[in-house]
Design an enzyme around this catalytic site. Structure first.
Site, mmCIF file in Angstrom:
data_model
loop_
_atom_site.group_PDB
_atom_site.id
_atom_site.type_symbol
_atom_site.label_atom_id
_atom_site.label_comp_id
_atom_site.label_asym_id
_atom_site.label_seq_id
_atom_site.Cartn_x
_atom_site.Cartn_y
_atom_site.Cartn_z
ATOM 1 N N SER A 43 40.358 26.134 -12.427
ATOM 2 C CA SER A 43 40.638 27.105 -11.379
ATOM 3 C C SER A 43 41.717 28.095 -11.837
ATOM 4 C CB SER A 43 41.026 26.368 -10.089
ATOM 5 O OG SER A 43 40.927 27.202 -8.974
ATOM 6 N N ASP A 157 34.224 25.794 -8.358
ATOM 7 C CA ASP A 157 35.588 25.504 -8.797
ATOM 8 C C ASP A 157 35.677 24.145 -9.503
ATOM 9 O OD1 ASP A 157 38.461 24.518 -8.485
ATOM 10 O OD2 ASP A 157 38.651 26.533 -7.655
#
Length: 309
Positions: A43, A157
């Site tokens: 991320s 993610d």
């Protein structure tokens, strides 16, 4: 007899706006003479790690520390038909403007971004192709960003599968692994029913420009009641959470459980935990304090770091 310097792996964890702390961590490590050889990011960790690998960390920090909400919202291309509120193309263009766009395999340092396969739920290690595309996949936070399409796979993610990618550093050959866990002290930070707590401290405000973009994308029948609800002030002293607070706290709970499980089986040599429990999911305008906290946690850990390095 000469001793080979250990290969240092840096595992940069997920954490949305708190990820600016990774900039301070990397800069403090370099100033202490500790240069990572392998960078693995999840991320926001993938974004900051990509800037370092591409030699653009200073440029990213300068932008982040000066950015106000207007600049941040300017990177949010809102649409409601792509599986998320934000499409991500403007962030990709921003990374290209900063010079973070070459193929991963062309950089001198090893780099991997962690994403999650939408279909299988498996973690995916992105180690080739344009680095900014790998970042866009790794930051595709459910409910916020649309999934990214790479090699006929829809990716989300990386925090959904490997929030602090220690295992990736080890698999790529790191002898000593330094991990940065941005979610280590987050649970229980909000919605505590204390009479003295001011209502303004319960949730970070979502900028009006961003709300406006979201509302304009709604169908006409929904737009008017949504605008009324969004602009209506909360009751005095109300401690009820808003949309982004619920989303952020749910993700924090999930990532905390995943992180604990993964790190119990694959602990790093040194764990850094920046203390940013009061920084919200979307508070990207608070880069200065996040960078400073990243630096501070490295300075506190220097004696242990020096033992390994």
């Amino acid at each position: 007899m000469t001793h080979r310097r250990p290969r240092i792996g840096l595992a940069l964890g997920s954490g949305s706006a708190r990820g600016w702390a990774h900039i301070g961590v990397i800069e403090a490590l370099l100033e202490a003479g500790i240069e990572p050889d392998i960078i693995c990011g999840t991320s926001m960790g993938s974004l900051v790690g990509a800037a370092y690998v591409a030699g653009r960390l200073t440029e990213l920090r300068q932008w982040a520390e000066k950015a106000k909400w207007r600049e941040i919202v300017g990177l949010m291309d809102v649409r409601l038909s792509g599986g998320g509120l934000i499409q991500g193309k403007l962030i990709g263009a921003f990374l290209r403007r900063l010079g973070i766009a070459e193929p991963i395999e062309s950089y001198a340092k090893q780099y991997a971004a962690v994403a999650t396969d939408l279909v299988s739920g498996r973690e995916i290690w992105l180690q080739s192709g344009p680095i900014h595309e790998a970042v866009l996949a790794s930051i595709a936070l459910p409910g916020i960003f649309s999934p990214a399409r790479i090699d006929d796979r829809w990716l989300l993610d990386g925090g959904l599968s490997n929030p602090v990618p220690v295992s990736v550093c080890r698999a790529l050959g790191a002898d000593v692994i330094i991990a940065v866990n941005l979610n280590g002290d987050l649970l229980g930070r909000r919605f505590e029913s204390k009479p003295e707590a001011p209502a303004a401290a319960v949730a970070a405000p979502v900028p009006r420009e961003f709300l406006g973009r979201v509302l304009r994308r709604l169908p006409g029948a929904l737009r008017e009641p949504a605008e009324s609800a969004a602009t209506k002030p909360s009751p005095q002293g109300s401690l009820s959470p808003g949309y982004f607070d619920v989303l952020a706290t749910a993700l924090n709970i999930m990532q905390d459980h995943i992180t604990r499980t993964r790190l119990a089986g694959e602990p790093p040599h040194v764990m850094l935990i920046p203390r940013l429990r009061n920084m919200g999911l979307m508070e990207f305008n608070r880069a200065n304090e996040a960078v400073a906290e990243g630096r501070a946690c490295v300075e506190q850990a220097l004696p242990m770091l020096q033992r390994y390095i």
